[in-house]
Design an enzyme around this catalytic site. Structure first.
Site, short mmCIF file in Angstrom:
data_model
loop_
_atom_site.label_atom_id
_atom_site.label_comp_id
_atom_site.label_asym_id
_atom_site.label_seq_id
_atom_site.Cartn_x
_atom_site.Cartn_y
_atom_site.Cartn_z
NE ARG A 1 4.20 10.42 -24.38
CZ ARG A 1 5.00 11.51 -24.36
NH1 ARG A 1 6.21 11.45 -23.90
NH2 ARG A 1 4.57 12.67 -24.79
CG HIS B 1 3.17 -3.34 -25.27
ND1 HIS B 1 3.17 -2.86 -26.55
CD2 HIS B 1 3.54 -4.65 -25.36
CE1 HIS B 1 3.52 -3.83 -27.39
NE2 HIS B 1 3.75 -4.92 -26.70
P1 NAD Z 1 3.03 2.65 -34.24
O1 NAD Z 1 3.24 4.09 -33.92
O2 NAD Z 1 4.22 1.83 -34.58
O3 NAD Z 1 2.02 2.60 -35.45
C1 NAD Z 1 0.90 3.45 -35.47
C2 NAD Z 1 0.01 3.03 -36.60
O4 NAD Z 1 -1.14 3.85 -36.49
C3 NAD Z 1 0.62 3.24 -38.00
O5 NAD Z 1 0.41 2.09 -38.78
C4 NAD Z 1 -0.17 4.44 -38.54
O6 NAD Z 1 -0.40 4.34 -39.94
C5 NAD Z 1 -1.49 4.29 -37.78
N1 NAD Z 1 -2.28 5.50 -37.63
C6 NAD Z 1 -1.87 6.79 -37.56
N2 NAD Z 1 -2.94 7.60 -37.42
C7 NAD Z 1 -4.03 6.80 -37.39
C8 NAD Z 1 -5.42 7.03 -37.25
N3 NAD Z 1 -5.92 8.26 -37.10
N4 NAD Z 1 -6.26 5.97 -37.25
C9 NAD Z 1 -5.77 4.71 -37.39
N5 NAD Z 1 -4.48 4.43 -37.53
C10 NAD Z 1 -3.61 5.47 -37.52
O7 NAD Z 1 2.21 2.03 -33.05
P2 NAD Z 1 2.04 0.54 -32.50
O8 NAD Z 1 2.05 -0.42 -33.63
O9 NAD Z 1 0.87 0.58 -31.58
O10 NAD Z 1 3.34 0.28 -31.63
C11 NAD Z 1 3.59 1.26 -30.68
C12 NAD Z 1 4.12 0.91 -29.35
O11 NAD Z 1 4.23 2.17 -28.64
C13 NAD Z 1 3.18 0.08 -28.52
O12 NAD Z 1 3.97 -0.83 -27.87
C14 NAD Z 1 2.55 1.05 -27.49
O13 NAD Z 1 2.66 0.52 -26.19
C15 NAD Z 1 3.38 2.29 -27.52
N6 NAD Z 1 2.58 3.55 -27.64
C16 NAD Z 1 1.36 3.67 -27.03
C17 NAD Z 1 0.60 4.84 -27.17
C18 NAD Z 1 -0.74 4.95 -26.49
O14 NAD Z 1 -0.93 4.33 -25.46
N7 NAD Z 1 -1.70 5.71 -27.03
C19 NAD Z 1 1.07 5.89 -27.95
C20 NAD Z 1 2.34 5.74 -28.55
C21 NAD Z 1 3.07 4.56 -28.38
#
Ligand code: NAD
Length: 228
Positions: free
Chosen positions: A58, A106
């Site tokens: 990651r 987180h």
């Molecule tokens: P989630 O994956 O549960 O939800 C992602 C949301 O993003 C969905 O509602 C989806 O419809 C939306 N989405 C998808 N593509 C999009 C776009 N282009 N623009 C806007 N929205 C879009 O994620 P969450 O609710 O953040 O929960 C995830 C957990 O996983 C968190 O605790 C986080 O720490 C971790 N996480 C972090 C990362 C990161 O740091 N980038 C990546 C994956 C997971």
């Protein structure tokens, strides 16, 4: 003159267009892994190497990514608003875009912490290794809040949301407790926006303006309207 306070709650969706996979893909896995095998305290006890590998991957993925239009335009908002970003993300794309106030609920991929002393936190830009130890010889772990663990930054995040004039929620499924309840701490007069191509407003008790768009287009739209 004091600026209105704008609190921005972001989730994995804001980083999707930067090439970082969101949390729950349609197959229910995070980057091909079962969540309970890579982000729980039990997983760390059972298979430390697997958990470290997962977060090493990651970290590399996040380091190779660049902030997108959504991260960048939130910096513009600081011209007229006192902006506080509360992110569930563990990447550093808000910081690299130039946002001043970023609270990570987180944890952060670019930090490691002692598995014994939660206050022993060090920068971590390379792969974490099994043999990494703190100054007392205890093993280091990712500086990540695993499922089932306390969220130490939650009270600070709640305080910020309580003061908000505007709340912008971006790219989160609002399924992860307790982050999903934060928006309900906003004052009743606060204006609330939700930007997500598949918005889940079920948790939001107040009136919310839904922008069912990807962050790269939806966030500039809202920010430009707020700056007019
Ligand atoms: P989630 O994956 O549960 O939800 C992602 C949301 O993003 C969905 O509602 C989806 O419809 C939306 N989405 C998808 N593509 C999009 C776009 N282009 N623009 C806007 N929205 C879009 O994620 P969450 O609710 O953040 O929960 C995830 C957990 O996983 C968190 O605790 C986080 O720490 C971790 N996480 C972090 C990362 C990161 O740091 N980038 C990546 C994956 C997971």
């Amino acid at each position: 003159m004091t600026k209105p306070i704008c609190v921005v709650l972001t989730g994995a969706g804001i980083s999707a267009e930067s090439g970082i996979p969101t949390f729950r893909a349609e197959d229910g896995l995070w980057a091909g892994h079962k969540i309970e095998e890579v982000c729980t305290p039990e997983a760390l006890k059972k298979n430390r190497a697997k958990v470290l590998d997962f977060y090493n991957e990651r970290r590399r993925n996040a380091q190779a990514a660049q902030p997108n239009a959504a991260h960048l335009v939130l910096v513009e908002l600081e011209k007229a608003y006192d902006v506080h970003i509360i992110t569930q993300n563990v990447d550093d794309l808000h910081e690299r875009a130039g946002s001043k106030n970023v609270l990570h609920l987180h944890g952060e991929l670019n930090k490691a912490r002692s598995s014994f002393d939660p206050d022993y936190i060090v920068p971590c830009f390379d792969d974490q290794k099994l043999e990494d130890k703190d100054e007392n010889g205890y093993p280091m772990r990712p500086h990540i809040v695993f499922f089932g663990e306390n969220v130490p930054m939650l009270p600070k995040a709640e305080e910020l949301v309580k003061k908000a004039d505007i709340v912008i929620v971006i790219g989160t499924s609002l399924q992860v407790y307790p982050a999903n309840g934060l928006v309900n701490e906003a004052p009743s007069w606060a204006k609330i926006y939700l930007i997500d191509p598949h918005p889940n407003s079920g948790f939001i008790r107040q009136q919310v303006e839904i922008i069912a768009m990807k962050a790269g287009a939806g966030v500039p739209k809202v920010v430009n309207a707020l700056l007019k």
